[in-house]
Write a protein that holds these residues in place. Structure first.
Motif, PDB file in Angstrom:
ATOM      1  N   ALA A   1      16.072  -2.936   8.140  1.00 16.39           N
ATOM      2  CA  ALA A   1      16.922  -4.094   7.856  1.00 16.39           C
ATOM      3  C   ALA A   1      16.008  -5.235   7.416  1.00 16.39           C
ATOM      4  O   ALA A   1      16.250  -6.405   7.702  1.00 16.39           O
ATOM      5  N   ASN A   2      14.958  -4.873   6.668  1.00 21.67           N
ATOM      6  CA  ASN A   2      13.871  -5.787   6.351  1.00 21.67           C
ATOM      7  C   ASN A   2      13.988  -6.296   4.915  1.00 21.67           C
ATOM      8  O   ASN A   2      14.067  -5.514   3.972  1.00 21.67           O
ATOM      9  N   ALA A   3      13.961  -7.623   4.758  1.00 18.68           N
ATOM     10  CA  ALA A   3      14.092  -8.217   3.431  1.00 18.68           C
ATOM     11  C   ALA A   3      12.884  -7.909   2.549  1.00 18.68           C
ATOM     12  O   ALA A   3      13.020  -7.716   1.335  1.00 18.68           O
ATOM     13  N   GLU A   4      11.684  -7.846   3.149  1.00 17.47           N
ATOM     14  CA  GLU A   4      10.488  -7.551   2.376  1.00 17.47           C
ATOM     15  C   GLU A   4      10.552  -6.145   1.784  1.00 17.47           C
ATOM     16  O   GLU A   4      10.164  -5.925   0.634  1.00 17.47           O
ATOM     17  N   VAL A   5      11.058  -5.187   2.564  1.00  9.99           N
ATOM     18  CA  VAL A   5      11.193  -3.813   2.062  1.00  9.99           C
ATOM     19  C   VAL A   5      12.203  -3.788   0.911  1.00  9.99           C
ATOM     20  O   VAL A   5      11.977  -3.141  -0.115  1.00  9.99           O
ATOM     21  N   ALA A   6      13.310  -4.515   1.065  1.00 14.23           N
ATOM     22  CA  ALA A   6      14.310  -4.568  -0.007  1.00 14.23           C
ATOM     23  C   ALA A   6      13.720  -5.160  -1.279  1.00 14.23           C
ATOM     24  O   ALA A   6      14.193  -4.870  -2.386  1.00 14.23           O
ATOM     25  N   GLY A   7      12.677  -5.954  -1.138  1.00  9.33           N
ATOM     26  CA  GLY A   7      12.065  -6.595  -2.291  1.00  9.33           C
ATOM     27  C   GLY A   7      11.219  -5.682  -3.158  1.00  9.33           C
ATOM     28  O   GLY A   7      10.780  -6.094  -4.236  1.00  9.33           O
ATOM     29  N   VAL A   8      10.947  -4.458  -2.710  1.00 11.10           N
ATOM     30  CA  VAL A   8      10.104  -3.552  -3.515  1.00 11.10           C
ATOM     31  C   VAL A   8      10.917  -2.579  -4.349  1.00 11.10           C
ATOM     32  O   VAL A   8      10.340  -1.795  -5.109  1.00 11.10           O
ATOM     33  N   TYR A   9      12.246  -2.628  -4.234  1.00  7.91           N
ATOM     34  CA  TYR A   9      13.067  -1.658  -4.972  1.00  7.91           C
ATOM     35  C   TYR A   9      12.792  -1.720  -6.471  1.00  7.91           C
ATOM     36  O   TYR A   9      12.735  -0.676  -7.142  1.00  7.91           O
ATOM     37  N   ALA A  10      12.657  -2.942  -7.007  1.00  2.00           N
ATOM     38  CA  ALA A  10      12.482  -3.078  -8.458  1.00  2.00           C
ATOM     39  C   ALA A  10      11.218  -2.368  -8.932  1.00  2.00           C
ATOM     40  O   ALA A  10      11.230  -1.697  -9.976  1.00  2.00           O
ATOM     41  N   GLN A  11      10.135  -2.498  -8.176  1.00  2.19           N
ATOM     42  CA  GLN A  11       8.882  -1.803  -8.539  1.00  2.19           C
ATOM     43  C   GLN A  11       9.103  -0.302  -8.629  1.00  2.19           C
ATOM     44  O   GLN A  11       8.620   0.367  -9.545  1.00  2.19           O
ATOM     45  N   LEU A  12       9.824   0.225  -7.661  1.00  4.52           N
ATOM     46  CA  LEU A  12      10.018   1.672  -7.584  1.00  4.52           C
ATOM     47  C   LEU A  12      10.969   2.165  -8.668  1.00  4.52           C
ATOM     48  O   LEU A  12      10.700   3.169  -9.328  1.00  4.52           O
ATOM     49  N   LEU A  13      12.074   1.464  -8.862  1.00  5.24           N
ATOM     50  CA  LEU A  13      13.035   1.883  -9.881  1.00  5.24           C
ATOM     51  C   LEU A  13      12.396   1.857 -11.271  1.00  5.24           C
ATOM     52  O   LEU A  13      12.658   2.736 -12.097  1.00  5.24           O
ATOM     53  N   SER A  14      11.546   0.854 -11.534  1.00  4.70           N
ATOM     54  CA  SER A  14      10.910   0.758 -12.850  1.00  4.70           C
ATOM     55  C   SER A  14       9.877   1.856 -13.069  1.00  4.70           C
ATOM     56  O   SER A  14       9.397   2.043 -14.188  1.00  4.70           O
TER      57      SER A  14
ATOM     58  N   GLY B   1       0.823  -1.211   0.000  1.00  3.92           N
ATOM     59  CA  GLY B   1       0.000   0.000   0.000  1.00  3.92           C
ATOM     60  C   GLY B   1       0.857   1.259   0.000  1.00  3.92           C
ATOM     61  O   GLY B   1       0.528   2.248  -0.663  1.00  3.92           O
ATOM     62  N   PHE B   2       1.960   1.222   0.744  1.00  7.73           N
ATOM     63  CA  PHE B   2       2.877   2.366   0.792  1.00  7.73           C
ATOM     64  C   PHE B   2       3.516   2.575  -0.577  1.00  7.73           C
ATOM     65  O   PHE B   2       3.576   3.696  -1.087  1.00  7.73           O
ATOM     66  N   VAL B   3       3.966   1.478  -1.180  1.00  2.42           N
ATOM     67  CA  VAL B   3       4.580   1.566  -2.510  1.00  2.42           C
ATOM     68  C   VAL B   3       3.560   2.059  -3.539  1.00  2.42           C
ATOM     69  O   VAL B   3       3.861   2.944  -4.347  1.00  2.42           O
ATOM     70  N   ASP B   4       2.352   1.492  -3.492  1.00  2.00           N
ATOM     71  CA  ASP B   4       1.313   1.921  -4.438  1.00  2.00           C
ATOM     72  C   ASP B   4       0.985   3.404  -4.263  1.00  2.00           C
ATOM     73  O   ASP B   4       0.729   4.116  -5.240  1.00  2.00           O
ATOM     74  N   GLY B   5       1.003   3.863  -3.011  1.00  2.00           N
ATOM     75  CA  GLY B   5       0.732   5.271  -2.742  1.00  2.00           C
ATOM     76  C   GLY B   5       1.787   6.179  -3.336  1.00  2.00           C
ATOM     77  O   GLY B   5       1.481   7.230  -3.910  1.00  2.00           O
ATOM     78  N   ILE B   6       3.047   5.773  -3.241  1.00  2.00           N
ATOM     79  CA  ILE B   6       4.144   6.561  -3.815  1.00  2.00           C
ATOM     80  C   ILE B   6       3.985   6.643  -5.327  1.00  2.00           C
ATOM     81  O   ILE B   6       4.106   7.711  -5.934  1.00  2.00           O
ATOM     82  N   ILE B   7       3.697   5.495  -5.941  1.00  2.00           N
ATOM     83  CA  ILE B   7       3.560   5.450  -7.398  1.00  2.00           C
ATOM     84  C   ILE B   7       2.351   6.266  -7.845  1.00  2.00           C
ATOM     85  O   ILE B   7       2.410   7.019  -8.819  1.00  2.00           O
ATOM     86  N   ALA B   8       1.235   6.111  -7.113  1.00  2.00           N
ATOM     87  CA  ALA B   8       0.010   6.815  -7.496  1.00  2.00           C
ATOM     88  C   ALA B   8       0.170   8.327  -7.391  1.00  2.00           C
ATOM     89  O   ALA B   8      -0.387   9.073  -8.209  1.00  2.00           O
TER      90      ALA B   8
ATOM     91  N   ASN C   1      10.693  14.087  -8.911  1.00  2.00           N
ATOM     92  CA  ASN C   1      11.886  13.918  -8.076  1.00  2.00           C
ATOM     93  C   ASN C   1      11.566  13.163  -6.787  1.00  2.00           C
ATOM     94  O   ASN C   1      11.890  13.600  -5.685  1.00  2.00           O
ATOM     95  N   SER C   2      10.911  12.011  -6.937  1.00  2.00           N
ATOM     96  CA  SER C   2      10.543  11.196  -5.775  1.00  2.00           C
ATOM     97  C   SER C   2      11.709  10.298  -5.370  1.00  2.00           C
ATOM     98  O   SER C   2      12.416   9.748  -6.220  1.00  2.00           O
ATOM     99  N   VAL C   3      11.884  10.149  -4.049  1.00  2.00           N
ATOM    100  CA  VAL C   3      12.955   9.310  -3.500  1.00  2.00           C
ATOM    101  C   VAL C   3      12.369   8.402  -2.425  1.00  2.00           C
ATOM    102  O   VAL C   3      11.752   8.882  -1.472  1.00  2.00           O
ATOM    103  N   PHE C   4      12.579   7.090  -2.584  1.00  2.00           N
ATOM    104  CA  PHE C   4      12.196   6.123  -1.564  1.00  2.00           C
ATOM    105  C   PHE C   4      13.427   5.840  -0.725  1.00  2.00           C
ATOM    106  O   PHE C   4      14.472   5.450  -1.250  1.00  2.00           O
ATOM    107  N   VAL C   5      13.309   6.035   0.581  1.00  2.00           N
ATOM    108  CA  VAL C   5      14.454   5.856   1.482  1.00  2.00           C
ATOM    109  C   VAL C   5      14.163   4.679   2.420  1.00  2.00           C
ATOM    110  O   VAL C   5      13.225   4.728   3.215  1.00  2.00           O
ATOM    111  N   ASP C   6      14.964   3.620   2.303  1.00  2.00           N
ATOM    112  CA  ASP C   6      14.790   2.431   3.141  1.00  2.00           C
ATOM    113  C   ASP C   6      15.772   2.492   4.304  1.00  2.00           C
ATOM    114  O   ASP C   6      16.968   2.313   4.129  1.00  2.00           O
ATOM    115  N   VAL C   7      15.239   2.764   5.493  1.00  2.00           N
ATOM    116  CA  VAL C   7      16.075   2.814   6.695  1.00  2.00           C
ATOM    117  C   VAL C   7      15.649   1.656   7.609  1.00  2.00           C
ATOM    118  O   VAL C   7      15.415   1.829   8.795  1.00  2.00           O
TER     119      VAL C   7
END
Length: 815
Positions: A557-570, A537-544, A549-555
């Motif tokens: 140590a969560n593997a699930e959060v690391a798994g959404v980078y591809a969606q955001l970069l694309s 939902g957070f990722v969808d909200g950013i995209i929507a 000049n949007s920046v997603f900042v992962d602070v």
């Protein structure tokens, strides 16, 4: 003489009409023709009246009653009681006539173009008569001109073409025959040679003013509206849009054609032919200068005059090998569209002649497709031409400026800015005058596109960065504090507006809408009432939100959060990762993320993965980019382990020193990731990969020092196990001390191989004088073969890690 026009918002109600008359009563308007639109919203209501009547919907009668009531109430609010009767009688007479016409439409069930023009003409007739009576009641002498008698057109109802010769003659005769110097006239309406009422197209009141001005050779035309002139962009979309003080006729024509609704496009031509300046003024801020449109471009100012857009666009693409080298295809296409009165807004054709595409209004798509299919029926059957491709939900964005011709690189800047923000361009067109560059983009991207281009061309002193932070714990909280501390400085000194527009924790997520930002001084309070966290939902909200000049900042140590980078970069959203999991995952995933960043031209930065705030990865990248080659890397990469071995001397238990490190925020949530060497393995692998080597975790030799029992059970069990093995840790210390050495956990990469482990460090080593939580990295390269490039400093701690993340966020703003 001047001609001034007031739009629907300017005459929306009695209060506004009083403002209009205050302007008209100024001394400079003693010799003036005043053109007025219908009261705000009335034309749309009259159209609905005609449509409802034609469709046998009796609600048209109620609409008429409400309209009559509104106009009479306006009269009553404006005129003294003893002056009302004549005006009210005129209003009632008009509505009686209008009611008769609509009843005929209702009975016939048919609304012709001619009848529709007659119905909607009442809007301007009523407003002009009411204002005429009001000005008379104030004691001023004024004449009323019936624009149907003054302006002559053909019989193209709804968008009639003006007969300028006949019109000029009749306007001159009307003005000359009157003793008045002040006149009021309804805009938008005219008549054909048979005397039937015609209209000049929506927005035609502006055009009316220009027609009158050309006929009487007016000294100026003033278009009074509800904005202070033409703007560099739509102010509803761009907060920093500003008034264009001066522009040329041709620039104004381009801007108005491409959606700048302040002035109706045909308005400019009659004034331009007579070299009459046009002013755009604000009825509600009459002292403001507004915009001057005249026959010369501004001598100073921006290269780009303004940014305009048109929505509800469809792209029609005709393709086929049978088109190549065959004359007449374009002619047949445009003839087919013209026969159906489909307006072509933009044209582009491939140099191979294999395809041609045109942009049209979405409402015209059905008849346009039918016309083209019919025109190319034979070619479609023989498959020389492919079926017409139709793409909807598009918009056109246009850069306009007379100075573009003499300044190379404008198109490059335009497309580069759009590309960096993930805005895909479907078609491009540039006029031969080089005064306009137009691009077709998705309707969902248009607001973002306008803001991106406005920032690129008008806000060189101001750039906006929209930051979405995932993880607001120790490091994340420090990062938000640092952003708050630096916001004013960055805006004042670097012209950079850093906005925190989203924050997510493990439990809550917070967005701010309507172009606002989160108040970072009260973000914790705001999170209390935020919605429940959903990573997708957070990722969808950013995209929507689709902010520039949007920046997603992962602070985290969560593997699930690391798994959404591809969606955001694309989606061309930059990723700044403090989280090491993605960069130290399997090599194919690491490479995939790097490739996405390159493909979508968007930063993927993870400096703090190694050395917290130290510029370790940045230094390594600079060496590689400048042509150097890495021979060897030696490093102490764990602030935690360095802290532990700098503070452990056998006088207090090893477990106690580790607990101190955890309490001071130097360790991972599970300290075994640090003490077991896993964290250091990840870091040396990341450095090896950034140096251009393919490496996996299993390729790294780990010479660990923890007893196997320490890895069993929970974190609490880990501390118990360390206490039981205190003798083991004491022995490690004593062995090093006996050689006058210190214990350091060292990572090394050389000849394609990497290892980590505890080493005895003699006093002549660069590692010996490494205190507290410091890290050190030695880069041995072709240029630094014996004396290495050294990066040294604090390598752990929430503040320094947050500062490293902040530095990466700042790197996102680099061109």
């Amino acid at each position: 003489m001047k001609v001034i026009k007031f739009g629907g918002s300017s005459v929306a109600n009695a209060e506004n009409i009083k403002k209009v008359v205050n302007i008209i009563n100024q001394p400079q308007y003693q010799s003036t023709i005043v053109v007025v639109s219908a009261l705000g919203g009335v034309t749309d209501l009259l159209i609905s009246v005609g449509t409802d009547a034609a469709n046998a919907k009796e609600q048209y009668k109620e609409t008429l009653l409400n309209l009559e009531k509104r106009h009479i109430e306006t009269v009553q609010a404006l005129l003294p009681i003893n002056n009302q009767s004549a005006c009210i009688s005129s209003v009632k007479q008009s509505f009686n006539e209008l009611e008769d016409i609509c009843e005929g439409v209702f009975r016939l069930g048919e609304l012709s173009g001619r009848t529709k023009d007659r119905i909607i003409s009442f809007g301007e007739l009523l407003s002009s008569k009411i204002i005429y009576f009001y000005i008379q009641s104030t004691g001023s002498k004024i004449g009323w001109i019936d624009s149907r008698k003054a302006i002559k057109t053909n019989s193209n109802f709804g968008f009639a073409a003006v007969d300028f010769a006949a019109t000029t003659e009749s306007i001159k005769a009307i003005v000359a025959a009157s003793s008045n110097t002040l006149f009021i006239a309804p805009g938008f309406i005219a008549s054909d040679s048979n005397g039937f009422t015609t209209t000049l197209g929506r927005g035609g009141s502006d055009y009316t003013a220009s027609i009158y001005a050309a006929a009487v050779h007016a000294e100026a035309v003033e278009i009074w509206t509800d904005v202070t002139g033409m703007m560099t962009a739509d102010p509803r979309w761009v907060a920093n849009a500003r008034t264009i003080p001066h522009t040329s006729y041709r620039e104004a024509m381009e801007l108005s054609h491409f959606g700048a609704k302040v002035i109706y496009p045909p308005t400019i031509q009659p004034a331009m032919d007579q070299n009459i300046p046009i002013w755009i003024k604000n009825t509600f801020a009459p002292s403001e200068a507004g915009t001057l449109i005249e026959n010369k471009p501004s001598e100073e100012g921006e290269i780009i005059t303004g940014i305009s857009s048109i929505n509800q666009i469809a792209l029609l693409s005709l393709e086929g090998s049978g088109m190549v080298g065959i004359p007449g295809f374009s002619k047949r296409l445009f003839e087919a569209l013209a026969n159906e009165q489909v307006n072509v807004i933009l044209i582009t054709q491939s140099s191979s002649e294999h395809s041609i595409c045109v942009a049209v209004n979405t409402v015209d798509v059905a008849k346009a497709k039918a016309a083209v299919d019919n025109a190319f029926e034979i070619e479609l059957m023989s498959k020389k031409v492919e079926p017409l491709k139709v793409e909807k939900e598009l918009s056109i964005i246009a850069l306009v400026g007379d100075k573009m011709k003499s300044h190379p690189g404008i198109a490059g800047r335009m497309f580069s800015a759009l590309g960096r923000n993930g805005i895909n361009i479907r078609a491009i067109a540039q006029g031969s005058s080089e005064r306009n560059i137009s691009a077709v983009v998705s309707f969902n991207d248009i607001k973002k596109a306008v803001n991106v281009l406005h920032e690129a061309f008008f806000e060189t002193s101001h750039k906006q960065l929209n930051v979405f932070i995932c993880g607001a714990g120790n490091v994340g909280g420090k990062l938000i504090d640092q952003i708050q501390q630096q916001q004013a400085y960055l805006l004042q000194n670097l012209n950079l507006q850093v906005r925190v527009t989203g924050i997510a924790t493990s439990k809550k997520m917070l967005f701010v809408d309507n172009g606002n930002e989160i108040d970072v001084s009260h973000w914790k309070d705001a999170l209390v009432n935020a919605e429940t966290m959903s990573l997708q939902g957070f990722v969808d909200g950013i995209i929507a939100k689709n902010l520039r000049n949007s920046v997603f900042v992962d602070v985290t140590a969560n593997a699930e959060v690391a798994g959404v980078y591809a969606q955001l970069l694309s989606k061309s959203i930059a990723v700044v990762a403090c989280n090491k999991i993605a960069a130290s995952s399997v090599y194919t995933n690491y490479q995939h993320l790097k490739s996405l960043a390159k493909e979508y031209n968007v930063p993927y930065l993870f400096e703090t993965n190694v050395g917290a705030g130290l510029p370790v990865i940045g230094t390594l990248n600079d060496l590689i980019k400048s042509g150097d080659r890495i021979n060897k890397i030696q490093a102490v990469l764990s602030g935690t382990l360095n802290f532990v071995f700098n503070n452990y001397d056998g006088t207090k238990p090893f477990a106690q020193v580790v607990k101190q490190a955890q309490d001071e925020g130097y360790t991972e949530p599970d300290p075994r990731l640090d003490l077991g060497g896993t964290d250091v393995m990840r870091k040396i692998m990341i450095l090896a990969r950034e140096a251009g080597n393919k490496m996996e975790m299993e390729d790294i030799t780990n010479n660990g020092f923890l007893p196997a029992a320490c890895f069993e059970g929970s974190v609490a069990d880990f501390y118990i196990a360390m206490e039981k093995h205190e003798a083991h840790f004491k022995a490690l210390y004593d062995a090093a001390a006996a050689k006058n050495c210190k214990l350091k956990f060292v990572a090394q990469f050389e000849n394609g191989k990497a290892s980590v482990g505890l080493q005895h460090i003699p006093s002549n080593s660069d590692f010996y004088h490494l205190y507290g939580k410091d890290n050190i990295v030695l880069f041995y390269t072709q240029r630094y073969p014996e004396q290495p490039m050294v990066v040294k400093g604090a390598g752990a701690g929430a503040d320094v890690t947050a500062s490293g993340v902040f530095a990466d966020i700042m790197r996102v703003t680099a061109p």
